[in-house]
Design a protein around this motif. Structure first.
Motif, PDB file in Angstrom:
ATOM      1  N   MET A   1       0.806  -1.341   0.111  1.00 27.98           N
ATOM      2  CA  MET A   1      -0.021  -0.167  -0.099  1.00 27.98           C
ATOM      3  C   MET A   1       1.100   0.894   0.188  1.00 27.98           C
ATOM      4  O   MET A   1       0.372   2.776  -0.618  1.00 27.98           O
ATOM      5  CB  MET A   1      -1.033  -0.086   1.337  1.00 27.98           C
ATOM      6  N   GLY A   2       2.082   0.853   0.760  1.00 29.65           N
ATOM      7  CA  GLY A   2       2.972   2.448   0.103  1.00 29.65           C
ATOM      8  C   GLY A   2       3.661   3.246  -0.908  1.00 29.65           C
ATOM      9  O   GLY A   2       3.767   3.889  -1.220  1.00 29.65           O
ATOM     10  N   THR A   3       3.261   2.082  -1.814  1.00 36.35           N
ATOM     11  CA  THR A   3       3.778   2.091  -3.178  1.00 36.35           C
ATOM     12  C   THR A   3       2.662   3.091  -3.653  1.00 36.35           C
ATOM     13  O   THR A   3       2.991   3.680  -4.989  1.00 36.35           O
ATOM     14  CB  THR A   3       4.939   0.883  -3.616  1.00 36.35           C
ATOM     15  N   LYS A   4       1.156   2.657  -3.550  1.00 40.00           N
ATOM     16  CA  LYS A   4       0.211   3.124  -3.953  1.00 40.00           C
ATOM     17  C   LYS A   4       0.292   4.550  -4.327  1.00 40.00           C
ATOM     18  O   LYS A   4      -0.021   5.387  -5.725  1.00 40.00           O
ATOM     19  CB  LYS A   4      -0.958   2.763  -4.146  1.00 40.00           C
ATOM     20  N   PRO A   5       0.494   5.307  -3.873  1.00 37.95           N
ATOM     21  CA  PRO A   5       0.900   7.167  -4.147  1.00 37.95           C
ATOM     22  C   PRO A   5       1.063   7.560  -5.057  1.00 37.95           C
ATOM     23  O   PRO A   5       1.462   8.417  -5.315  1.00 37.95           O
ATOM     24  CB  PRO A   5       1.058   7.558  -2.299  1.00 37.95           C
ATOM     25  N   MET A   6       2.571   6.323  -4.300  1.00 34.41           N
ATOM     26  CA  MET A   6       3.617   7.370  -5.690  1.00 34.41           C
ATOM     27  C   MET A   6       3.414   6.945  -7.097  1.00 34.41           C
ATOM     28  O   MET A   6       3.416   7.721  -7.531  1.00 34.41           O
ATOM     29  CB  MET A   6       5.000   6.934  -4.653  1.00 34.41           C
ATOM     30  N   LYS A   7       2.922   5.829  -6.975  1.00 37.32           N
ATOM     31  CA  LYS A   7       2.892   4.921  -8.314  1.00 37.32           C
ATOM     32  C   LYS A   7       1.602   5.929  -8.720  1.00 37.32           C
ATOM     33  O   LYS A   7       1.415   6.796  -9.757  1.00 37.32           O
ATOM     34  CB  LYS A   7       2.333   3.824  -8.314  1.00 37.32           C
ATOM     35  N   GLN A   8       0.527   6.578  -8.298  1.00 37.23           N
ATOM     36  CA  GLN A   8      -0.472   7.762  -8.398  1.00 37.23           C
ATOM     37  C   GLN A   8      -0.150   8.551  -8.709  1.00 37.23           C
ATOM     38  O   GLN A   8      -0.476   9.802 -10.252  1.00 37.23           O
ATOM     39  CB  GLN A   8      -1.878   7.972  -7.344  1.00 37.23           C
ATOM     40  N   ALA A   9       0.780   9.345  -8.221  1.00 39.63           N
ATOM     41  CA  ALA A   9       1.632  11.123  -8.306  1.00 39.63           C
ATOM     42  C   ALA A   9       2.686  10.314  -9.438  1.00 39.63           C
ATOM     43  O   ALA A   9       2.234  11.601 -10.126  1.00 39.63           O
ATOM     44  CB  ALA A   9       2.428  11.165  -7.474  1.00 39.63           C
ATOM     45  N   MET A  10       2.954   9.695 -10.541  1.00 43.36           N
ATOM     46  CA  MET A  10       3.874   9.541 -11.192  1.00 43.36           C
ATOM     47  C   MET A  10       2.779   9.446 -12.578  1.00 43.36           C
ATOM     48  O   MET A  10       3.170  10.261 -13.643  1.00 43.36           O
ATOM     49  CB  MET A  10       4.930   8.412 -11.346  1.00 43.36           C
ATOM     50  N   VAL A  11       2.063   8.437 -12.400  1.00 43.21           N
ATOM     51  CA  VAL A  11       0.740   8.277 -13.768  1.00 43.21           C
ATOM     52  C   VAL A  11       0.180   9.860 -13.799  1.00 43.21           C
ATOM     53  O   VAL A  11       0.482  10.743 -14.544  1.00 43.21           O
ATOM     54  CB  VAL A  11      -0.068   7.919 -13.172  1.00 43.21           C
ATOM     55  N   VAL A  12      -0.091  10.849 -11.978  1.00 43.76           N
ATOM     56  CA  VAL A  12      -0.578  11.832 -12.920  1.00 43.76           C
ATOM     57  C   VAL A  12       0.524  12.777 -13.019  1.00 43.76           C
ATOM     58  O   VAL A  12       0.424  13.686 -14.862  1.00 43.76           O
ATOM     59  CB  VAL A  12      -1.218  12.231 -11.602  1.00 43.76           C
ATOM     60  N   PHE A  13       1.477  12.890 -12.743  1.00 38.29           N
ATOM     61  CA  PHE A  13       2.771  13.539 -13.232  1.00 38.29           C
ATOM     62  C   PHE A  13       3.103  13.488 -14.775  1.00 38.29           C
ATOM     63  O   PHE A  13       3.569  14.402 -15.699  1.00 38.29           O
ATOM     64  CB  PHE A  13       4.314  13.657 -12.567  1.00 38.29           C
ATOM     65  N   GLY A  14       2.824  12.641 -14.952  1.00 39.63           N
ATOM     66  CA  GLY A  14       3.691  11.821 -16.256  1.00 39.63           C
ATOM     67  C   GLY A  14       2.636  12.331 -17.547  1.00 39.63           C
ATOM     68  O   GLY A  14       2.418  12.801 -19.239  1.00 39.63           O
ATOM     69  N   ALA A  15       1.205  11.943 -17.193  1.00 42.25           N
ATOM     70  CA  ALA A  15      -0.159  12.420 -17.795  1.00 42.25           C
ATOM     71  C   ALA A  15      -0.094  14.071 -18.611  1.00 42.25           C
ATOM     72  O   ALA A  15      -0.388  14.914 -18.695  1.00 42.25           O
ATOM     73  CB  ALA A  15      -1.121  11.978 -17.580  1.00 42.25           C
ATOM     74  N   LEU A  16       0.445  14.758 -16.861  1.00 43.70           N
ATOM     75  CA  LEU A  16       0.316  16.184 -17.329  1.00 43.70           C
ATOM     76  C   LEU A  16       1.672  16.941 -17.885  1.00 43.70           C
ATOM     77  O   LEU A  16       1.716  17.514 -19.450  1.00 43.70           O
ATOM     78  CB  LEU A  16       0.904  16.774 -15.972  1.00 43.70           C
ATOM     79  N   ALA A  17       3.259  15.734 -18.036  1.00 45.23           N
ATOM     80  CA  ALA A  17       3.947  16.203 -19.231  1.00 45.23           C
ATOM     81  C   ALA A  17       4.016  16.104 -20.291  1.00 45.23           C
ATOM     82  O   ALA A  17       3.816  16.543 -21.044  1.00 45.23           O
ATOM     83  CB  ALA A  17       5.111  15.079 -18.696  1.00 45.23           C
ATOM     84  N   PHE A  18       3.042  14.566 -21.353  1.00 49.48           N
ATOM     85  CA  PHE A  18       2.391  13.795 -22.031  1.00 49.48           C
ATOM     86  C   PHE A  18       1.320  15.417 -22.787  1.00 49.48           C
ATOM     87  O   PHE A  18       1.456  15.890 -23.950  1.00 49.48           O
ATOM     88  CB  PHE A  18       1.541  12.832 -22.216  1.00 49.48           C
ATOM     89  N   GLY A  19       0.319  15.246 -22.167  1.00 53.99           N
ATOM     90  CA  GLY A  19      -0.580  17.015 -22.247  1.00 53.99           C
ATOM     91  C   GLY A  19       0.285  18.003 -22.486  1.00 53.99           C
ATOM     92  O   GLY A  19      -0.206  18.628 -23.609  1.00 53.99           O
ATOM     93  N   TRP A  20       0.937  18.673 -21.743  1.00 57.37           N
ATOM     94  CA  TRP A  20       1.689  19.956 -22.106  1.00 57.37           C
ATOM     95  C   TRP A  20       2.469  19.747 -23.057  1.00 57.37           C
ATOM     96  O   TRP A  20       2.576  20.384 -24.021  1.00 57.37           O
ATOM     97  CB  TRP A  20       2.888  20.059 -21.263  1.00 57.37           C
ATOM     98  N   LEU A  21       3.503  18.917 -23.379  1.00 57.84           N
ATOM     99  CA  LEU A  21       3.902  18.972 -24.991  1.00 57.84           C
ATOM    100  C   LEU A  21       3.059  18.331 -25.856  1.00 57.84           C
ATOM    101  O   LEU A  21       3.640  19.039 -27.217  1.00 57.84           O
ATOM    102  CB  LEU A  21       4.844  16.960 -24.618  1.00 57.84           C
TER     103      LEU A  21
END
Length: 73
Positions: A1-21
């Protein structure tokens, strides 16, 4: 369970970066023109402060002599 929030944050960050590009690539010509116009602009000149000389009547307090000094009336 400790990695789930980190994984979600990375997915959100990746989606934002992809959208910006995607936006940068899709609107590149418009963004280049806008950035070039901003680079050429004078930050000390505010277009809202420029008075339209043809639209106003000059009052005696606004009069300026040809040498640039205020006219005394």
């Amino acid at each position: 369970m400790g990695t789930k929030p980190m994984k979600q944050a990375m997915v959100v960050f990746g989606a934002l970066a992809f959208g910006w590009l995607a936006i940068e690539m899709a609107f590149k010509p418009f963004l280049d023109k806008a950035r070039a116009a901003m680079d050429k602009s004078d930050p000390n000149r505010d277009p809202d402060d420029v008075k339209d000389e043809s639209a106003r009547e000059e009052s005696p307090s606004d009069a300026v002599a040809p040498d640039g000094k205020p006219a005394i009336m």
